[in-house]
Design a protein around this motif. Structure first.
Motif, PDB file in Angstrom:
ATOM      1  N   ARG A  27       0.847  -1.198   0.000  1.00  0.00           N
ATOM      2  CA  ARG A  27       0.000   0.000   0.000  1.00  0.00           C
ATOM      3  C   ARG A  27       0.876   1.238   0.000  1.00  0.00           C
ATOM      4  N   GLU A  28       0.234   2.289  -0.304  1.00  0.00           N
ATOM      5  CA  GLU A  28       1.012   3.504  -0.513  1.00  0.00           C
ATOM      6  C   GLU A  28       0.393   4.650   0.278  1.00  0.00           C
ATOM      7  N   LEU A  29       1.241   5.422   0.950  1.00  0.00           N
ATOM      8  CA  LEU A  29       0.742   6.614   1.619  1.00  0.00           C
ATOM      9  C   LEU A  29       0.771   7.788   0.658  1.00  0.00           C
ATOM     10  N   ASN A  30      -0.213   8.643   0.780  1.00  0.00           N
ATOM     11  CA  ASN A  30      -0.215   9.849  -0.046  1.00  0.00           C
ATOM     12  C   ASN A  30       0.739  10.848   0.601  1.00  0.00           C
ATOM     13  N   ASN A  31       1.867  11.010  -0.003  1.00  0.00           N
ATOM     14  CA  ASN A  31       2.902  11.856   0.609  1.00  0.00           C
ATOM     15  C   ASN A  31       3.379  12.884  -0.402  1.00  0.00           C
ATOM     16  N   PRO A  32       2.562  13.891  -0.676  1.00  0.00           N
ATOM     17  CA  PRO A  32       2.917  14.832  -1.749  1.00  0.00           C
ATOM     18  C   PRO A  32       4.103  15.705  -1.373  1.00  0.00           C
ATOM     19  N   PRO A  33       4.855  16.156  -2.380  1.00  0.00           N
ATOM     20  CA  PRO A  33       5.949  17.094  -2.099  1.00  0.00           C
ATOM     21  C   PRO A  33       5.380  18.374  -1.513  1.00  0.00           C
ATOM     22  N   PRO A  34       6.166  19.139  -0.779  1.00  0.00           N
ATOM     23  CA  PRO A  34       5.658  20.368  -0.166  1.00  0.00           C
ATOM     24  C   PRO A  34       5.241  21.384  -1.228  1.00  0.00           C
ATOM     25  N   PRO A  35       4.266  22.228  -0.896  1.00  0.00           N
ATOM     26  CA  PRO A  35       3.721  23.188  -1.876  1.00  0.00           C
ATOM     27  C   PRO A  35       4.799  24.061  -2.522  1.00  0.00           C
ATOM     28  N   TRP A  36       5.807  24.503  -1.761  1.00  0.00           N
ATOM     29  CA  TRP A  36       6.807  25.420  -2.348  1.00  0.00           C
ATOM     30  C   TRP A  36       7.564  24.730  -3.481  1.00  0.00           C
ATOM     31  N   MET A  38       6.323  22.267  -5.345  1.00  0.00           N
ATOM     32  CA  MET A  38       5.409  22.147  -6.482  1.00  0.00           C
ATOM     33  C   MET A  38       5.271  23.479  -7.221  1.00  0.00           C
ATOM     34  N   LEU A  39       5.313  24.563  -6.435  1.00  0.00           N
ATOM     35  CA  LEU A  39       5.211  25.893  -7.037  1.00  0.00           C
ATOM     36  C   LEU A  39       6.375  26.119  -7.995  1.00  0.00           C
ATOM     37  N   ILE A  40       7.584  25.778  -7.542  1.00  0.00           N
ATOM     38  CA  ILE A  40       8.765  25.932  -8.404  1.00  0.00           C
ATOM     39  C   ILE A  40       8.631  25.027  -9.625  1.00  0.00           C
ATOM     40  N   PHE A  41       8.183  23.806  -9.376  1.00  0.00           N
ATOM     41  CA  PHE A  41       8.058  22.830 -10.459  1.00  0.00           C
ATOM     42  C   PHE A  41       7.112  23.319 -11.558  1.00  0.00           C
ATOM     43  N   TYR A  42       5.880  23.740 -11.151  1.00  0.00           N
ATOM     44  CA  TYR A  42       4.941  24.219 -12.164  1.00  0.00           C
ATOM     45  C   TYR A  42       5.405  25.553 -12.737  1.00  0.00           C
ATOM     46  N   GLY A  43       6.022  26.341 -11.888  1.00  0.00           N
ATOM     47  CA  GLY A  43       6.540  27.641 -12.338  1.00  0.00           C
ATOM     48  C   GLY A  43       7.510  27.479 -13.496  1.00  0.00           C
ATOM     49  N   THR A  44       8.428  26.522 -13.396  1.00  0.00           N
ATOM     50  CA  THR A  44       9.428  26.337 -14.457  1.00  0.00           C
ATOM     51  C   THR A  44       8.762  25.867 -15.751  1.00  0.00           C
ATOM     52  N   ILE A  45       7.687  25.064 -15.600  1.00  0.00           N
ATOM     53  CA  ILE A  45       6.997  24.602 -16.816  1.00  0.00           C
ATOM     54  C   ILE A  45       6.346  25.783 -17.524  1.00  0.00           C
ATOM     55  N   ILE A  46       5.670  26.627 -16.739  1.00  0.00           N
ATOM     56  CA  ILE A  46       5.016  27.802 -17.337  1.00  0.00           C
ATOM     57  C   ILE A  46       6.086  28.719 -17.952  1.00  0.00           C
ATOM     58  N   TRP A  47       7.179  28.886 -17.200  1.00  0.00           N
ATOM     59  CA  TRP A  47       8.284  29.740 -17.679  1.00  0.00           C
ATOM     60  C   TRP A  47       8.821  29.235 -19.024  1.00  0.00           C
ATOM     61  N   SER A  48       8.943  27.906 -19.137  1.00  0.00           N
ATOM     62  CA  SER A  48       9.536  27.347 -20.345  1.00  0.00           C
ATOM     63  C   SER A  48       8.687  27.646 -21.573  1.00  0.00           C
ATOM     64  N   VAL A  49       7.344  27.733 -21.378  1.00  0.00           N
ATOM     65  CA  VAL A  49       6.466  28.051 -22.511  1.00  0.00           C
ATOM     66  C   VAL A  49       6.801  29.441 -23.046  1.00  0.00           C
ATOM     67  N   PHE A  50       6.893  30.423 -22.123  1.00  0.00           N
ATOM     68  CA  PHE A  50       7.242  31.788 -22.545  1.00  0.00           C
ATOM     69  C   PHE A  50       8.637  31.813 -23.168  1.00  0.00           C
ATOM     70  N   TYR A  51       9.555  31.072 -22.558  1.00  0.00           N
ATOM     71  CA  TYR A  51      10.949  31.049 -23.026  1.00  0.00           C
ATOM     72  C   TYR A  51      11.022  30.554 -24.470  1.00  0.00           C
TER      73      TYR A  51
END
Ligand code: HEC
Length: 196
Positions: A27-36, A38-51
């Motif tokens: 079984r698996e525990l739901n152990n998501p990475p901390p919000p900060w 994830m913010l950087i992670f999604y931020g870089t994806i959005i940034w790459s589109v503009f780039y």
């Protein structure tokens, strides 16, 4: 609840975190990475589109090649002013032996020996460069100017378009350090004034 499940849920908060997902009893525990994070992670994806749009699709931003060319241009301009700053007004003599050894190469390559002899002894055309008698002065700036501007009316071509100021400086240093006082064979008689 099985013992396995109890073992998994050994902290009260694990209860709501345990995922339904079950693989062979694992079984698996739901152990998501901390919000900060994830913010950087999604931020870089959005940034790459503009780039990608800015630099690759629209081409509105300077490319690395263009930035490099611009940096080189600035460096060249700086170097050009530095060379222009350096001339007969502020020449210093080179004393580094390894550099001076190159002086003879320039002396030969620029055919100085044709008129001043292989050892600077002078010949029918040009004066002796090894004695203490000078037609145009013996200070570093005098010799520098003799080479740079030449004496076209006497047959010595100006070297300013064929040689950099650095090469003329090296040649001047070579004459002062290696030719003057060398007493070569077949030295031409003195011309000009005595400079002690
Ligand atoms: C085509 C012949 C010729 C060549 C090549 C030549 N010179 Fe001269 N050079 C002369 C003549 C002639 C004079 C004397 C000018 C005068 O009578 O005022 C002279 C003068 C000089 C003087 C001044 C000497 C003094 O007594 O004040 C220097 C220094 C000098 N040359 C260095 C060089 C160097 C270094 C080279 C090579 C880069 C060179 N020359 C190439 C013909 C030449």
């Amino acid at each position: 609840m099985s013992t396995e499940e109890k073992n998994l849920k050994n902290r009260p908060e694990d209860d709501k975190l345990l995922l339904d997902h079950d693989f062979d009893g694992i079984r698996e525990l739901n152990n998501p990475p901390p919000p900060w994070l994830m913010l950087i992670f999604y931020g870089t994806i959005i940034w790459s589109v503009f780039y990608v749009f800015h630099y690759h699709i629209l081409g509105t931003g300077p490319s690395q090649d263009e930035e490099y060319a611009e940096a080189m241009k600035v460096a060249d301009e700086t170097a050009a002013t530095q060379v222009a700053d350096f001339d007969e007004a502020n020449i210093t003599l080179i004393t580094d032996e390894a550099l001076l050894a190159k002086g003879i190469e320039i002396y030969n390559a620029k055919a100085c020996m044709a008129c001043h002899g292989g050892a600077g002894e002078g010949n029918a055309i040009g004066p002796n460069l090894t004695d203490k008698y000078w037609l145009h002065g013996n200070k570093a700036e005098d010799i520098f100017k003799s080479i740079k501007y030449g004496f076209p009316e006497k047959g010595m071509t100006p070297y300013k378009d064929q040689m950099s100021n650095e090469d003329i400086q090296l040649l001047t240093s070579y004459i002062v350090a290696k030719l003057v006082g060398s007493n070569p064979a077949n030295a031409k008689e003195p011309q000009g004034d005595l400079y002690e």
